[in-house]
Enzyme design. Structure first.
Site, mmCIF file in Angstrom:
data_model
loop_
_atom_site.group_PDB
_atom_site.id
_atom_site.type_symbol
_atom_site.label_atom_id
_atom_site.label_comp_id
_atom_site.label_asym_id
_atom_site.label_seq_id
_atom_site.Cartn_x
_atom_site.Cartn_y
_atom_site.Cartn_z
ATOM 1 C CB ILE A 20 -16.702 -10.963 -7.933
ATOM 2 C CG1 ILE A 20 -16.470 -9.443 -7.908
ATOM 3 C CG2 ILE A 20 -17.403 -11.373 -9.230
ATOM 4 C CD1 ILE A 20 -15.620 -8.913 -9.038
ATOM 5 C CB THR A 141 -9.275 -5.871 -13.650
ATOM 6 O OG1 THR A 141 -9.565 -4.485 -13.604
ATOM 7 C CG2 THR A 141 -7.749 -6.025 -13.630
ATOM 8 C CG ASP A 142 -11.755 -1.883 -16.342
ATOM 9 O OD1 ASP A 142 -11.178 -2.080 -15.255
ATOM 10 O OD2 ASP A 142 -12.707 -1.075 -16.472
ATOM 11 C CD GLU A 143 -8.149 -1.044 -11.708
ATOM 12 O OE1 GLU A 143 -6.998 -0.891 -11.285
ATOM 13 O OE2 GLU A 143 -9.162 -0.862 -11.020
ATOM 14 C CE1 TYR A 166 -6.433 -6.205 -8.579
ATOM 15 C CE2 TYR A 166 -6.968 -4.333 -9.980
ATOM 16 C CZ TYR A 166 -7.258 -5.598 -9.498
ATOM 17 O OH TYR A 166 -8.381 -6.252 -9.965
ATOM 18 C CE LYS A 170 -6.853 -9.838 -11.703
ATOM 19 N NZ LYS A 170 -7.341 -11.118 -11.081
ATOM 20 C CG ASP A 296 -5.808 11.943 -7.548
ATOM 21 O OD1 ASP A 296 -6.596 11.023 -7.251
ATOM 22 O OD2 ASP A 296 -5.688 12.403 -8.701
HETATM 23 P P1 NAD Z 1 -12.127 -9.601 -3.076
HETATM 24 O O1 NAD Z 1 -10.906 -8.926 -2.552
HETATM 25 O O2 NAD Z 1 -13.455 -9.211 -2.536
HETATM 26 O O3 NAD Z 1 -11.993 -11.174 -2.888
HETATM 27 C C1 NAD Z 1 -10.813 -11.859 -3.146
HETATM 28 C C2 NAD Z 1 -10.923 -13.238 -2.502
HETATM 29 O O4 NAD Z 1 -9.719 -13.968 -2.784
HETATM 30 C C3 NAD Z 1 -11.064 -13.204 -0.986
HETATM 31 O O5 NAD Z 1 -12.067 -14.100 -0.557
HETATM 32 C C4 NAD Z 1 -9.697 -13.633 -0.477
HETATM 33 O O6 NAD Z 1 -9.739 -14.294 0.789
HETATM 34 C C5 NAD Z 1 -9.243 -14.576 -1.593
HETATM 35 N N1 NAD Z 1 -7.781 -14.689 -1.680
HETATM 36 C C6 NAD Z 1 -6.870 -13.676 -1.714
HETATM 37 N N2 NAD Z 1 -5.626 -14.178 -1.773
HETATM 38 C C7 NAD Z 1 -5.753 -15.528 -1.819
HETATM 39 C C8 NAD Z 1 -4.836 -16.601 -1.904
HETATM 40 N N3 NAD Z 1 -3.504 -16.385 -1.951
HETATM 41 N N4 NAD Z 1 -5.303 -17.875 -1.923
HETATM 42 C C9 NAD Z 1 -6.652 -18.116 -1.852
HETATM 43 N N5 NAD Z 1 -7.558 -17.124 -1.756
HETATM 44 C C10 NAD Z 1 -7.124 -15.856 -1.742
HETATM 45 O O7 NAD Z 1 -12.062 -9.401 -4.645
HETATM 46 P P2 NAD Z 1 -13.247 -9.251 -5.702
HETATM 47 O O8 NAD Z 1 -13.593 -7.822 -5.819
HETATM 48 O O9 NAD Z 1 -14.278 -10.247 -5.417
HETATM 49 O O10 NAD Z 1 -12.462 -9.650 -7.049
HETATM 50 C C11 NAD Z 1 -12.448 -11.006 -7.509
HETATM 51 C C12 NAD Z 1 -11.674 -11.060 -8.806
HETATM 52 O O11 NAD Z 1 -12.280 -10.204 -9.773
HETATM 53 C C13 NAD Z 1 -10.227 -10.588 -8.689
HETATM 54 O O12 NAD Z 1 -9.433 -11.425 -9.502
HETATM 55 C C14 NAD Z 1 -10.255 -9.161 -9.246
HETATM 56 O O13 NAD Z 1 -9.011 -8.823 -9.787
HETATM 57 C C15 NAD Z 1 -11.318 -9.298 -10.306
HETATM 58 N N6 NAD Z 1 -12.050 -8.066 -10.634
HETATM 59 C C16 NAD Z 1 -12.655 -7.333 -9.656
HETATM 60 C C17 NAD Z 1 -13.408 -6.219 -10.003
HETATM 61 C C18 NAD Z 1 -14.110 -5.405 -8.953
HETATM 62 O O14 NAD Z 1 -14.681 -4.354 -9.289
HETATM 63 N N7 NAD Z 1 -14.142 -5.801 -7.697
HETATM 64 C C19 NAD Z 1 -13.514 -5.836 -11.340
HETATM 65 C C20 NAD Z 1 -12.868 -6.610 -12.314
HETATM 66 C C21 NAD Z 1 -12.155 -7.722 -11.955
HETATM 67 O O1 TDX Z 2 -12.300 6.430 -0.787
HETATM 68 C C1 TDX Z 2 -12.231 6.415 -2.030
HETATM 69 N N1 TDX Z 2 -12.358 7.585 -2.733
HETATM 70 C C2 TDX Z 2 -12.271 7.651 -4.092
HETATM 71 O O2 TDX Z 2 -12.382 8.727 -4.683
HETATM 72 C C3 TDX Z 2 -12.025 5.196 -2.775
HETATM 73 C C4 TDX Z 2 -11.882 3.881 -2.048
HETATM 74 C C5 TDX Z 2 -11.956 5.274 -4.149
HETATM 75 N N2 TDX Z 2 -12.054 6.456 -4.788
HETATM 76 C C6 TDX Z 2 -11.982 6.484 -6.267
HETATM 77 C C7 TDX Z 2 -10.815 5.756 -6.876
HETATM 78 C C8 TDX Z 2 -11.388 5.229 -8.182
HETATM 79 O O3 TDX Z 2 -11.293 6.216 -9.186
HETATM 80 O O4 TDX Z 2 -13.154 5.791 -6.730
HETATM 81 C C9 TDX Z 2 -12.862 4.981 -7.872
HETATM 82 C C10 TDX Z 2 -13.173 3.531 -7.538
HETATM 83 O O5 TDX Z 2 -12.232 3.115 -6.570
HETATM 84 P P1 TDX Z 2 -12.189 1.606 -6.024
HETATM 85 O O6 TDX Z 2 -13.530 1.230 -5.525
HETATM 86 O O7 TDX Z 2 -11.006 1.490 -5.123
HETATM 87 O O8 TDX Z 2 -11.990 0.791 -7.386
HETATM 88 P P2 TDX Z 2 -10.860 0.854 -8.534
HETATM 89 O O9 TDX Z 2 -9.595 1.385 -8.031
HETATM 90 O O10 TDX Z 2 -11.473 1.524 -9.732
HETATM 91 O O11 TDX Z 2 -10.693 -0.724 -8.821
HETATM 92 C C11 TDX Z 2 -11.832 -1.599 -8.823
HETATM 93 O O12 TDX Z 2 -12.266 -1.880 -10.122
HETATM 94 C C12 TDX Z 2 -11.447 -2.709 -10.917
HETATM 95 C C13 TDX Z 2 -11.532 -2.878 -8.075
HETATM 96 O O13 TDX Z 2 -11.095 -2.582 -6.761
HETATM 97 C C14 TDX Z 2 -10.529 -3.709 -8.811
HETATM 98 O O14 TDX Z 2 -10.338 -4.958 -8.147
HETATM 99 C C15 TDX Z 2 -11.046 -3.976 -10.194
HETATM 100 O O15 TDX Z 2 -10.109 -4.676 -10.938
#
Ligand code: NAD
Ligand code: TDX
Length: 360
Positions: A20, A141-143, A166, A170, A296
């Site tokens: 992101i 996150t919504d989690e 996780y 958060k 699961d």
């Molecule tokens: P990501 O895992 O793709 O990226 C995380 C980044 O943080 C990486 O570049 C990693 O190198 C860096 N990082 C990790 N630990 C670090 C540290 N100690 N110091 C400096 N850098 C560090 O994650 P993302 O999916 O891009 O998520 C970004 C943010 O958004 C997170 O805070 C996550 O909780 C939040 N978020 C993600 C989602 C989603 O669907 N991916 C949804 C809601 C919120």
């Molecule tokens: O192989 C898989 N099979 C499967 O059924 C994986 C990787 C996931 N899943 C399911 C688990 C979840 O219900 O799919 C859904 C999405 O899984 P993820 O992509 O791992 O996301 P989730 O656990 O929902 O969390 C994500 O959304 C909220 C992000 O990873 C978080 O960083 C964010 O906060």
């Protein structure tokens, strides 16, 4: 409400080399109303890849874009960055972000997501000393709200009920951010977003994992009965919401950002099969045969859904990417960027880093 007077000129983005964060930086440099500079502090864990921003570095490196490889838990480093760049805004993305990894090893999640957030907040408090033209925006996150039953949506007043290491970590970060606003009057905003999808997402998350597995003819592992629900939002729509909060969100306030797009996991996987099959000119049933229901995830949250009324009403946010078109673009992106996939999977990016950053 009058818009807050924030400088927004020297922005520390943490985790800017992740999924992101890198999309945010690229999106922001494409916005005509952004005139500042970005300092990206990223530890480059397995999830962070400087090649995600190679184009931005090429165009803006050392003028408006500055990359620092480093850990947000290193107090001195964080303090130095605040002083060196006179940071006026923090957009804190850096986190350990994968639920499955948190189940196998929670310690790093506590270290980065709780301690790291605390260290950044403390550095901001020290550096800003009561200034009101600054902002610490915490990405969450919504989690943190836990799991929903069949009906209802999370609002900003839903009680916190994190259920994985996780989401617990958060939630800890969120509480510290909020505490620094209430206790020290630090200008803080928080956004809690649902599941993002789009380019540059590390292929451990559902959507990229499924695309790449189907392309390799590997099984598509669906956890449990596949009926868990996630509310998918395109990463650009999320980042638009984040920027709106940074520009106009009220200090101390939380904003939920959701896709308004609830999907059962199995439906997402089947849609991906259909899109992939269409792009490849093959029968989608051939791809669906790869679907494999597996054990699961422990404590697997059943359903997430976000009520985004507040950010819509107060900040005029709305979606611009439909799930159908966003998903199609995402499948194409992964199929057209196999070099990127190879690079992030093999650690090739570390060699890329040595080549590209040794001169600085
Ligand atoms: P990501 O895992 O793709 O990226 C995380 C980044 O943080 C990486 O570049 C990693 O190198 C860096 N990082 C990790 N630990 C670090 C540290 N100690 N110091 C400096 N850098 C560090 O994650 P993302 O999916 O891009 O998520 C970004 C943010 O958004 C997170 O805070 C996550 O909780 C939040 N978020 C993600 C989602 C989603 O669907 N991916 C949804 C809601 C919120
Ligand atoms: O192989 C898989 N099979 C499967 O059924 C994986 C990787 C996931 N899943 C399911 C688990 C979840 O219900 O799919 C859904 C999405 O899984 P993820 O992509 O791992 O996301 P989730 O656990 O929902 O969390 C994500 O959304 C909220 C992000 O990873 C978080 O960083 C964010 O906060």
């Amino acid at each position: 409400m009058t818009a807050p007077k924030r400088k927004l000129q020297s922005i520390l983005v943490t985790g800017g080399s992740g999924f992101i964060g890198s999309n945010f930086i690229r999106w922001l440099f494409n916005k005509p109303d952004f005139t500042g500079r970005i300092i990206n502090l990223d530890a480059l864990t397995y999830a962070g890849n400087p090649c995600n921003l190679a184009d931005i570095d090429e165009t803006w490196g050392q003028s408006r874009y500055f990359f620092h490889q480093g850990d947000i838990t290193e107090t001195e480093l964080v303090r130095d960055i605040f002083s060196q760049y006179d940071i006026d805004t923090v957009v804190h993305f850096a986190a350990e972000s994968h639920v499955d990894r948190s189940i196998h090893g929670p310690a790093e999640f506590i270290q980065t997501n709780v301690m790291g957030t605390f260290i950044l907040l403390e550095a901001a408090r020290e550096h800003w000393r009561g200034r009101d033209d600054v902002l610490f925006h915490h990405i969450s996150t919504d989690e943190v709200y836990g799991s929903l039953g069949k009906t209802g949506k999370f609002t900003e007043t839903s009680p916190y009920d994190p259920r994985s290491p996780y989401s617990a970590s958060k939630a800890g970060g969120d509480h510290f951010a909020s505490a620094y606003f209430h206790t020290y009057n630090l200008p803080v905003t928080i956004s809690n977003c649902s599941n993002n999808y789009g380019p540059y997402q590390f292929p451990e998350k559902l959507i990229p994992l499924m695309i790449l597995n189907m392309d390799a003819g590997k099984p598509l592992p669906v956890y449990g009965d596949g009926m868990n629900v996630r509310d998918w939002v395109h990463v650009d729509d999320h980042n638009d919401g984040v920027w709106r909060v940074i520009k106009g969100g009220r200090n101390g306030r939380t904003y939920n950002i959701g896709g308004g797009n609830e999907q059962h996991n199995i439906d997402v996987v089947k849609t991906l099969c259909a899109v992939y099959a269409e792009l490849k000119g093959i029968d989608h049933r051939e791809i669906e045969k790869l679907i494999s229901f597996v054990k699961d995830r422990p404590g697997h949250d059943r359903r997430y859904a976000i009520d985004s009324t507040r950010i819509r009403r107060e900040l005029g946010w709305k979606h611009s990417v439909s799930f159908a078109s966003g998903l199609r673009r995402t499948v194409r992106w992964y199929l057209e960027n196999k070099d990127w996939v190879e690079t992030v999977r093999t650690g090739e990016y570390r060699r890329w880093l040595e080549k590209n950053y040794e001169k600085r």
